[in-house]
Scaffold this motif. Structure first.
Motif: not given
Length: 452
Positions: A286-297, A314-318
């Motif tokens: 679920y890259p979008d959810q993973a990206a959202a969590e990282t963006a919060a960090l 996450i962007l690289l592996e997406s």
């Protein structure tokens, strides 16, 4: 006799297997934390922090060990079970006691099955497998007297390491509360799995154990630790905060995503929880959810190199390497070119397949391997750089470096010889290729001798 053999077999599985059949987890943030946690203890032990390493092993059992040299191996299960960094410091102090006392019983003659890059580079690198013949040799002793002598020797070593660990904790000015509380955890584990005599299991013999019984060890150490001026010293808030981050990151990496998401529900908006969920969502696809969590960090700490590293990975592996470059370049810069982060950045530069990025990738990766030669993934990426440039000798040399770390001695020998044949004789690269060829040839000859 059978009971003693069974206990000895269990001890060998606990001590020998991690040194020969498990994975090393490598992560820039985790390694920095472990180094900072152990530094005052290492100094108190009279050792140099430059020579002592604390290495994380991917094993969910609660354990730590030394296997020769000045390296402390900590199981991921131990970090997961610890409530504080101070508890882990107590374990590290004990293991450094083994190092100072020269207590490494089992010598690993190989290496490790593989190295995993904790920061989401799954399956990126592998190292040599060891034979574990020491354990087999112990099991084949066959005589009760020999086994009893070994067990007694081990108990003496453990008690000696306990006493040394107390000295180092006190000398470092660190509270010993964590050492005692972690022993309490071990005591509970021994009760749970039947290592104490009970009404249903009255035959447990404390002298048929490789380690002194944990409850007895606690009572022996308690007086000394409580008398230390540092007993009531507050824990280092910065270290403890970093520990919770690393612990959550590790849990997100090794645990099943469902387990992680239950442990760190969406209602938890702390940095550790965002970390853990980012890994869980990424593992689940679920890259979008993973990206959202990282963006919060990143929003909470835009300059944190480890948050930026995760964002880029996450962007690289997406499948978005070009979009990952900004975060990874900044992470590399803000971490002072930390080798593991730099290797990921170099990989992203290559993944864009843009020739304009080739020179930067070479520079970044050459710096990474110069500062950390034990990263097969970085060597693979540097080999790709040389291959794209048409530099066959250095492609062969990078392949030899990677194969040597992976324990593929045949490929290491062939590649090193190929490099030597096309590099200027006597040059630095030629000498390095010669060294790899000699080591690989010796290892292959030794393997042949064992098979006879």
């Amino acid at each position: 006799m059978k009971r003693i053999l069974a206990l000895l077999s269990a001890a060998l599985l606990l001590w020998v297997q991690p040194a020969t059949a498990q994975s090393i987890l490598r992560d820039a943030e985790t390694e920095a934390l472990l180094a900072d946690m152990s530094r005052p203890i290492i100094i108190a032990a009279g050792l140099s922090p430059a020579n002592v390493r604390v290495v994380l092993v991917n094993d969910q059992s609660i354990n730590a060990f030394v296997a020769g040299g000045q390296i402390v191996y900590i199981h991921s299960g131990l970090l997961d079970a610890a409530d504080t960094a101070n508890e882990v410091q107590g374990v590290i102090a004990h293991e450094i006691g083994h190092i100072v006392g020269g207590h490494a019983v089992f010598q690993n003659d190989g290496g490790y099955t593989n190295i995993s890059i904790l920061s989401l580079l799954l399956g990126a690198a592998a190292m040599a497998a060891g034979a574990g013949e020491a354990g087999t040799g112990i099991l084949m002793m066959g005589q009760r007297a020999a086994i009893g002598k070994y067990l007694a020797f081990s108990r003496v070593q453990e008690s000696s390491a306990d006493a040394a660990g107390v000295r180092f904790i006190k000398g470092a000015g660190i509270s010993g509360k964590g050492m005692l509380s972690f022993f309490d955890k071990l005591t509970a584990q021994m009760h749970r799995y039947g290592y104490y005599a009970t009404e249903n299991n009255p035959e447990v013999d404390p002298f048929a154990q490789t380690h002194p019984m944990s409850a007895d060890r606690v009572e022996t150490l308690r007086t000394d630790l409580q008398a230390a001026p540092s007993w009531n010293k507050p824990l280092d808030a910065g270290i403890e905060r970093r520990f919770k981050r690393v612990q959550a990151k590790l849990r997100g990496y090794v645990a099943e995503p469902e387990t992680t998401l239950r442990r760190y529900p969406a209602s938890d908006q702390s940095a550790p929880a965002h970390y853990a969920r980012a890994y869980a969502y990424h593992k689940s696809g679920y890259p979008d959810q993973a990206a959202a969590e990282t963006a919060a960090l990143v929003k909470t700490a835009p300059d944190d190199p480890y948050f930026l590293e995760l964002e880029g990975q996450i962007l690289l592996e997406s499948g978005k390497p070009a979009e990952a470059l900004g975060a990874l370049r900044e992470a590399t810069r803000r971490s002072n070119n930390q080798p593991l982060i730099a290797a990921t950045f170099g990989h992203a530069l290559l993944a864009t397949e843009d020739k304009a990025n080739l020179a930067e990738a070479e520079s970044v990766l050459r710096t990474a391997v110069a500062r950390d030669k034990e990263n097969p993934f970085a060597w693979m990426q540097l080999g790709t750089v040389y291959e794209r440039k048409g530099d066959e000798p250095r492609t062969a040399l990078a392949t030899a470096e990677r194969a040597h770390l992976m324990g593929d001695m045949r490929t290491a020998l062939m590649s090193a010889r190929a490099a030597m044949g096309n590099l200027p004789q006597g040059s630095t690269d030629w000498i390095r290729a010669q060294d790899i060829a000699m080591v690989a040839q010796t290892a292959m000859d030794e393997e042949k001798r064992r098979r006879r």
